[in-house]
Design a protein around this motif. Structure first.
Motif, PDB file in Angstrom:
ATOM      1  N   ASN B  26     -26.604 -35.811  24.543  1.00  0.00           N
ATOM      2  CA  ASN B  26     -27.497 -34.691  24.209  1.00  0.00           C
ATOM      3  C   ASN B  26     -27.883 -33.747  24.769  1.00  0.00           C
ATOM      4  O   ASN B  26     -28.829 -33.646  25.520  1.00  0.00           O
ATOM      5  CB  ASN B  26     -28.928 -35.607  23.975  1.00  0.00           C
ATOM      6  N   PRO B  27     -26.835 -32.881  25.073  1.00  0.00           N
ATOM      7  CA  PRO B  27     -27.055 -31.584  25.873  1.00  0.00           C
ATOM      8  C   PRO B  27     -28.267 -30.771  25.378  1.00  0.00           C
ATOM      9  O   PRO B  27     -28.207 -30.608  24.095  1.00  0.00           O
ATOM     10  CB  PRO B  27     -25.487 -31.036  25.581  1.00  0.00           C
ATOM     11  N   ASP B  28     -28.598 -29.880  26.249  1.00  0.00           N
ATOM     12  CA  ASP B  28     -29.536 -28.942  25.905  1.00  0.00           C
ATOM     13  C   ASP B  28     -29.173 -27.711  25.024  1.00  0.00           C
ATOM     14  O   ASP B  28     -29.615 -27.362  24.047  1.00  0.00           O
ATOM     15  CB  ASP B  28     -30.280 -28.171  27.218  1.00  0.00           C
ATOM     16  N   VAL B  30     -25.330 -26.284  23.271  1.00  0.00           N
ATOM     17  CA  VAL B  30     -23.831 -26.289  23.109  1.00  0.00           C
ATOM     18  C   VAL B  30     -23.471 -24.930  22.251  1.00  0.00           C
ATOM     19  O   VAL B  30     -24.176 -24.699  21.386  1.00  0.00           O
ATOM     20  CB  VAL B  30     -23.375 -27.634  22.117  1.00  0.00           C
ATOM     21  N   THR B  56     -30.191 -30.705  20.833  1.00  0.00           N
ATOM     22  CA  THR B  56     -29.464 -29.656  21.411  1.00  0.00           C
ATOM     23  C   THR B  56     -29.547 -28.333  20.439  1.00  0.00           C
ATOM     24  O   THR B  56     -29.810 -28.486  19.340  1.00  0.00           O
ATOM     25  CB  THR B  56     -27.850 -29.960  21.163  1.00  0.00           C
TER      26      THR B  56
END
Lengths: 102, 398
Positions: B26-28, B30, B56
């Motif tokens: 769950n990257p901040d 992309v 994201t």
């Protein structure tokens, strides 16, 4: 100035102090020096707007001079001045002149 | 140690498995270029974004140069940033790869290895990431789809380790791993979340109480010192890759190191290779071991930093070694992997007889019979003591 070794510098070339460019005296880059003729100057501030180094000195609503500590000698002020109040002269000549006078 | 978490086996493509890892991470941010040469990683992840399954901020950029730039900006502002790319897309990022590593931003990029143009070719070889091997990124190469998924998760921890703080490329072979199905054990979301933890950046451009400057001009007075720091960080990364691989193993039962040895310890003849070809080589080893031949494999999982000591230690006692490159360095004496292995052996010795092979360029298959032929070559080299000059190009038509 004593430069830091690689173990002492903040990684990633991150600068931790704002305004650190004040310590970087870009005036040493200059090959041509702007000479301001205050008698021709209308204090329109066009040079002040255009100067990429914020080197046009102003006091009390008037242009008073050029900060040679940071002025790179790019000549934009001279090119933009509507009254041809700024002449660009060779830095070496300007220095020699200053020496002769002093 | 007892396995703490048993994942759920799911039939997925390698690309989808990595997208699944990204969903769990769950990257901040992309930032990715969503069309060719992109793979299903971004397409699948884009669906997760559209479905609201992740928080994201997805930035659909106009090129890969911009996608890496977007990740750099996001990472400098303290976000956990990721992207994915492939082949020519990676080549277009080249300038920004140096910016990401130079600013010490722990970006994770999922790379699906593909050949570079021209001629246009989107199938597997390693020229894309090998071309980026000097850009200051940690490079992991998966041997299986499971490993591609596992590496994607571990990459976050490696990149963000305070003593590393380097971007990581998590690579897998295009098509062979990226686009085919395999049952993959997917960890519970909570397990991944806990394993990667929360990213606490030391600096953030958004922290107005502590203003910092990223990307300033640094000339001859200090530039070299910053590069020297990157060398040290890369050395440290080797320890961290091992440490994270151990921790991941304690959790899942799947342990990872810098290299993987298969029937290697007592082998007289070894092949060194990167990527999915390891699976085919293992099959050939099983066959040849059945015939009493002492053959083995050293598969490199981590190419940057290059685990020279481990490689030398594993190969030093061999009678002959074949290094298989899936990439080309035109005009070089040998190709990328061979050059590294040779110097590792030269500095850490003893030095076995070595032969460099190239295979699989532009997606060309390498058959088990050809791998067996490599082992036979090595036996001949050991017997005669003569190493044939030059590189051998496997399965290219004469």
């Amino acid at each position: 100035m004593q430069l830091k070794g690689w173990k002492d510098l903040a990684i990633g070339a991150v600068m931790l102090e704002p305004g650190s460019c004040l310590a970087y005296e870009t005036g040493s880059w200059r090959t041509q020096r702007p000479i301001l003729d205050l008698e021709k100057c209308a204090h329109c501030f066009i040079c002040w707007i255009f100067c990429p180094e914020s080197s046009i000195q102003v006091r009390g609503g008037k242009v008073t001079g050029i900060d040679l500590t940071y002025c790179k000698g790019c000549g934009i002020c001279s090119a933009e001045c509507p009254r041809q109040a700024i002449d660009m002269v060779m830095e070496a000549t300007a220095r020699k002149g200053a020496k002769d006078e002093g | 140690m007892r396995v703490k978490v048993k994942g759920k086996p799911v039939a997925l493509r390698g690309d989808e498995a990595v997208a699944e890892a990204m969903r769990q991470i769950n990257p901040d941010v992309v930032a990715a270029y969503p069309i060719t040469p992109q793979t299903e990683i971004v397409q699948t992840f884009g669906q997760f974004v559209a479905n609201g399954q992740v928080d994201t901020e997805f930035v659909a950029v106009e090129s890969e140069h911009a996608s890496m730039s977007g990740c750099i900006g996001a990472a400098a502002s303290g976000a956990r940033a990721q992207t994915a790319t492939s082949g020519p897309g990676l080549a277009l990022m080249w300038e920004m790869l140096w910016v990401a590593s130079g600013m010490r931003l722990p970006i994770v990029m999922h790379v699906v290895n593909r050949a570079l143009s021209a001629p246009i070719n989107i199938t597997c070889d390693h020229n894309d990431s090998m071309g980026a091997r000097d850009c200051g990124w940690v490079q992991l190469y998966a041997g299986t789809m499971q490993e591609a998924y596992d590496n994607a998760i571990q990459a976050v921890r490696i990149a963000e380790h305070p003593e590393v703080m380097l971007p990581v490329m998590s690579c897998m072979d295009g098509f062979i791993l990226g686009h085919t199905f395999e049952p993959i054990e997917i960890l519970p979301d909570e397990t991944v979340k806990e394993f990667i933890g929360t990213y606490k950046p030391k600096h953030s451009l958004l922290d107005v109480e502590h203003p910092v400057t990223y990307g300033s001009v640094v000339f001859h007075e200090c530039y070299y010192e910053y590069k020297r720091q990157q060398i040290a960080a890369m050395e440290k990364a080797a320890d961290v890759v091992l440490q994270v691989g151990q921790e991941f193993g304690d959790l899942t039962g799947r342990y990872y190191g810098l290299i993987e040895g298969y029937e290697l310890e007592d082998a007289d003849f070894a092949i060194v290779a990167i990527g999915s070809i390891g699976g085919t080589i293992k099959k050939v080893i099983n066959d040849l071991r059945g015939q009493g031949q002492k053959v083995g494999l050293l598969r490199l999982r981590c190419f940057r930093p290059f685990p020279a000591q481990e490689v030398a230690q594993a190969l030093g006692n061999k009678r002959a070694v074949a290094v298989l490159d899936r990439s080309l360095s035109f005009g070089a004496q040998a190709h990328q992997l061979q050059m590294e292995v040779a110097y590792a052996l030269l500095t850490h010795g003893p030095i076995p007889k070595m032969v460099n092979y190239v295979y699989g360029i532009g997606g060309r298959d390498l058959l088990p019979s050809e791998i067996e032929g490599v082992y036979r070559d090595l036996m001949e080299v050991a017997e005669t003591g003569i190493v044939p000059p030059g590189v051998r190009y496997l399965s290219v038509r004469q």
